[in-house]
Design an enzyme around this catalytic site. Structure first.
Site, short mmCIF file in Angstrom:
data_model
loop_
_atom_site.label_atom_id
_atom_site.label_comp_id
_atom_site.label_asym_id
_atom_site.label_seq_id
_atom_site.Cartn_x
_atom_site.Cartn_y
_atom_site.Cartn_z
N GLY B 244 0.04 -2.43 12.36
CA GLY B 244 -0.22 -2.89 11.00
C GLY B 244 -0.68 -1.76 10.09
O GLY B 244 -0.99 -0.64 10.52
N HIS B 245 -0.75 -2.07 8.81
CA HIS B 245 -1.08 -1.10 7.77
C HIS B 245 -2.49 -0.53 7.94
O HIS B 245 -3.44 -1.25 8.17
CB HIS B 245 -0.95 -1.72 6.38
N GLY B 246 -2.56 0.78 7.85
CA GLY B 246 -3.86 1.44 7.85
C GLY B 246 -4.47 1.64 9.23
O GLY B 246 -5.63 2.04 9.32
N CYS B 247 -3.71 1.37 10.29
CA CYS B 247 -4.26 1.64 11.63
C CYS B 247 -4.30 3.14 11.87
O CYS B 247 -3.55 3.92 11.30
CB CYS B 247 -3.38 1.00 12.72
N GLY B 264 -5.79 -2.03 9.88
CA GLY B 264 -7.02 -1.26 9.89
C GLY B 264 -7.67 -1.07 11.25
O GLY B 264 -8.86 -0.76 11.33
#
Lengths: 344, 344, 344
Positions: B244-247, B264
């Site tokens: 997912g976004h920002g991991c 995240g």
């Protein structure tokens, strides 16, 4: 087509009972929830009986169930019935539906290596890419933007849908269907831990799909380091199924969406796996075994066994344990009371 | 190649013991279940000992296990052994397997924006599409039908397999391998609930893959609203992994098929996640932690911790709790008897 | 742009409070963990309060929280706040980010059947393939290597990302976004068991996406044997979601990554499903229901209900049962002691 003609066609396929009534015109098959006039619709069982009283459908496919049949008679709806009504439903769709299937042709934009062998009656769509030494047999249909790596063989009448990728040395059997976005024969996930990090193992093996295998959209079947990953004839995979390197799956299996087989799993014939089931490395599953959805299988499963849960246990135990799981808080409270009582 | 030559080559890679015997001709590496003559095969451990007595393989790779070695001697089969036999197996495959790797060339059907910068020794296959300002470094190999959105950089020797899609601003490090159908840098799943429904957040960030990262077929790594999604060097993902976004994932990790990281998530170095493990939003996983397959991680995991189950708990607790889970029905019956007894 | 201008722009969108301070130059939006000077960053809540004391960001987006605002004042950092700071964050990104969107144009390499109808202001990228009778409305954007089967309609301003595949008869509504590798309208997994093996049911139905639907990368939405698979307006799917044949999903739902809906599932409006949730065949989910990640739903869920676990149970029960799950070994030991005691 008149309903009597529909019945005549269906009775050529399987044994049917029918009441033709007013013999209405039938133009197609509709789902019972949104049936329209001049269609034949399908009552799967008593759960859908209430639709018989309200449906505008001009005819019905019914099970061999006298209550449902009498109910249709009361409504004046002609019907046709069989032991397996779902089979009747399938044949009825065949009567009215002409699936899209392109005429044999090789699109000029396809990029085909001169060493590829391509037999007659083949369709190769736009932008398909075929690498050296690929063999494509008679009647094969390859939709646009499919990429086929070297040394692949594709046997008679196989269908490869758009944007699928077939990696080196894959063997695709007669009448296989590969759905869009599926990746067959990609590199197995093989790494050896070393003091310098992961060492990649070359994946020199290949994937073999026997005849009649169907692979769902965006599924992945990996090739192994050595030897084969093999899928038995007439086995069907739904979308987003993952088959790890070196697995052997038998014949006539059906795996629902997002099933995962880790590496080296051996699955017998006629095995059914529910959606999101997963099987750990090197596990063996016997013929006719079943796993319900969401199962995590970490031990061998015997022929005919039904398992559930994660880690998977026999289904009859799972049903009872999961029922008690909900009562754990209540059980815990009473248990503490007991412990307290026993100390007094 | 004679077996003695095989041993000579392998001993240049790692420390080996060997018994050369009749020094047979070796033409390839075979899986022990289907070994053939003139191949060398691999006995991973005592679980496979029975194959030594029946294999037609002309030579064996063995662990440093005197019992297995004596057994091979009894059968008159020459062998080579090492502390980590799997490493020997990997090097043996390298000796015989020539992986397909196309010669540097840019296919005329590729559609490359004039503003793209492309260095020497690059292979760009048929129908590849390269948008403006993309930078492709030396030795990169891009298979057919890959699409690269604007402002992507691809560093030396990276390999992008067929039908992969690389979205805007993605940075792909040296020696990365992106498998077929993977989508790198697609929009993160970012929506704000409002009284008029979901408001889409623009995803202005990017994905960075450090060097040596490998991403499995049909995997997805999303870019965030702002900043980066970053995958550390030499980390390996199997097929259908979702990041997912920002991991932020550290170095030398290995995630098995269908692992899901929500938004995240922070993962340390050397973390191993089993197939279908999932990690909830904003969770932190320490260095060297492990999760077995099917885990659902909803709390932070410390360095070195091993967790299992959903919600995930320490593995040693999981092993015992899941063993008792099966006995819940029996326990419940006895418990009810106790309660009844205590009331008398 | 000066911070005062940023605030002015944001206040046109929603009601804000602000302290402009030294009115610094702002050039972009940054994540708080890696904020840089001349950017505005975002403090989601008190969990991130410690960043206020150390951030180099030139301005902050804050919640309506006087403590956090006072803390920013102490550090001399100008800020803007709103009731839903995430909304402010979304609007701030819009101020600085120009997403890539190609100019209307049809690339000469696209292969478009002459019977297709294409309206004005359409972008069709390289190697897109459009089969007969497809209708593409105004403002649609189709990225390279997308394949569109016959009789598909794509309504105004829909975006189809690279390597997506749209199968026959699919209807894509206004402003839908289909991400890379997604497969819409592929054949449902419909087979009838017979004595000769699986009989394939033709899938004569279609998929309908109402306006504003978003489908994540490598997701699959299957068409049914008859009728429709329908996704309601403004519903959003993350990556690798699987929607089986004949499902009906309502409006404004959000499904996280790897959610699986088996066949014939009915989902109401405003339903939220966590990652890897799965719903069994023919289940009905009421409006506003929620499932946490990893849930396996095997029974109907009422409107507004929150469920968890596999098989899914009400969330409040799950929380307590899963807490006790960890204590099962200890409970079992004490329980055995009790049983023993009661026998004496």
């Amino acid at each position: 087509m008149r309903f009597s003609e529909v019945v005549a066609h269906l009775s050529q396929k399987i044994s049917v009972t029918a009441k033709e009534g007013k013999n209405p015109e039938i133009k197609g098959v509709s789902p019972i929830e949104e049936a329209t006039m001049q269609t034949i619709s399908y009552i799967e069982g008593r759960k859908f009986a209430h639709y018989i009283n309200i449906t505008p459908a001009s005819a019905l496919i019914l099970p061999q169930d006298e209550t449902l049949q009498a109910q249709a008679d009361d409504q004046g709806i002609p019907w046709v019935a069989a032991e397996v009504p779902r089979l009747l439903f399938a044949h009825a769709i065949d009567l009215f539906y002409r699936p899209f299937h392109p005429t044999p042709d090789v699109h000029p934009s396809a990029v085909i290596d001169p060493s590829a062998e391509i037999q007659e009656n083949v369709y190769i769509g736009a932008n398909v890419v075929v690498y050296p030494r690929v063999k494509i047999s008679s009647g094969v249909c390859i939709y646009p933007n499919v990429v086929i790596y070297p040394d692949v063989t594709i046997d008679d009448r196989a269908i490869l849908h758009a944007n699928a990728t077939i990696h080196e040395r894959t063997q695709i059997g007669k009448d296989c269907i590969i759905h869009s976005g599926a990746v067959i024969g990609g590199e197995g996930f093989g790494f050896v831990p070393t003091s310098q990090g992961w060492l990649k193992m070359q994946q020199s093996g290949c994937v073999v799909l026997e005849e009649g295998v169907e692979v769902g959209s965006n599924s992945n079947i990996d090739r192994p380091a050595v030897g084969e990953t093999r899928i038995g004839r007439n086995t069907k995979f739904d979308n987003a199924v993952h088959i790890g390197h070196g697995c052997r799956v038998g014949e006539n299996c059906a795996f629902a969406a997002q099933v995962v087989l880790a590496g080296g799993v051996k699955v017998g014939n006629n095995v059914l796996l529910g959606g999101q089931s997963a099987i750990a490395n090197q596990i063996t599953i016997g013929d006719g075994a079943r796993a319900t959805g969401h199962s995590g299988i970490t031990r061998d499963v015997k022929a005919g066994e039904i398992v559930s849960g994660s880690p998977a246990v026999p289904n009859h135990i799972y049903l009872r344990s999961s029922a008690i799981y909900k009562r754990l808080p209540e059980m815990y409270r009473m248990f503490q009371k007991l412990v307290k009582g026993s100390k007094n």
